[in-house]
Design a protein around this motif. Structure first.
Motif: not given
Length: 164
Positions: A145-151, A22-30
Motif C-alpha cells: 500500500s502507498m500512503f500519503v500525508s497531508d501533514g 503513526s497509528a493515530s495518524a491513520g497508518i495501520p499495522a504494517h
C-alpha cells in the motif's frame, strides 16, 4: 510504501494506539517497505504504473511473528522470513534511488512491525510480556500500500497487488 498486516492488527492495535504515533495518524499495522517515498506531487501515472509492474513481479507470501525485538527507541515484532520484504524494498529503492529506505539513515534495513516507539524500557517490558503470551501470529502479505500525508494524517493513495 507498506505491507499492511491485517491479521496482526487485533493483536497490536491497543498498544500501537497508545505508543505509536503513526497509528493515530491513520497508518495501520504494517511492515514498512519503503519510507520515505516520493513527494505526493511527484507520484504520476508513470510512477503508479511502474509500482504496479515492479510489485506485481513478486509473489504473495506468509510471514510469522514469533517474538518481539528492540531497536534503541522501538519495540517491534520481527517477521520471519524477512527476505521477501527485503526484496520488495530493494526492488522499489533500485527503481527510485532518490528515495533510499529511511532516507539512507541505516546501513541495513531490518523489516519490522512497530508496536511502541519512544517509551521507557519498563513500558517496552510490559508490552512485550503481554504480547509474548499471544504470539505467534501469522499473516499473508499479498500487496503493498502507498500512503500519503497531508501533514497531519495519512491516507491510502494506492494498492499494488503481488501477482507472480
Amino acid at each position: 510504501m507498506l505491507a499492511h498486516v491485517t491479521e496482526v492488527e487485533p493483536l497490536v492495535e491497543h498498544w500501537r494506539r497508545r505508543f505509536d504515533a503513526s497509528a493515530s495518524a491513520g497508518i495501520p499495522a504494517h511492515v514498512t517497505v519503503l519510507f520515505p517515498f516520493l513527494d505526493v506531487d511527484l507520484i504520476s501515472t508513470a510512477v503508479i504504473s511502474d509500482l504496479r509492474t515492479l510489485i506485481g513481479e513478486h509473489s504473495p507470501f506468509t510471514v510469522r511473528f514469533d517474538e518481539c525485538r528492540r531497536f534503541p527507541d522501538v519495540l517491534y515484532l520481527a517477521p520471519t522470513p524477512d527476505q521477501p520484504l527485503r526484496a520488495l524494498t530493494e526492488t522499489i529503492a533500485a527503481r527510485w534511488p532518490e528515495a533510499p529506505p529511511y532516507g539512507g539513515q541505516f546501513a541495513e534495513v531490518i523489516p519490522h512491525l512497530t508496536v511502541a516507539h519512544g517509551q521507557q524500557a519498563h513500558v517496552f517490558d510490559e508490552v512485550e510480556a503481554e504480547l509474548a503470551e499471544r504470539l505467534p501470529a501469522t499473516a499473508t502479505i499479498s500487496s503493498v500500500s502507498m500512503f500519503v500525508s497531508d501533514g497531519e494524517s495519512w491516507r491510502r493513495h494506492g494498492e499494488f497487488p503481488m501477482l507472480k
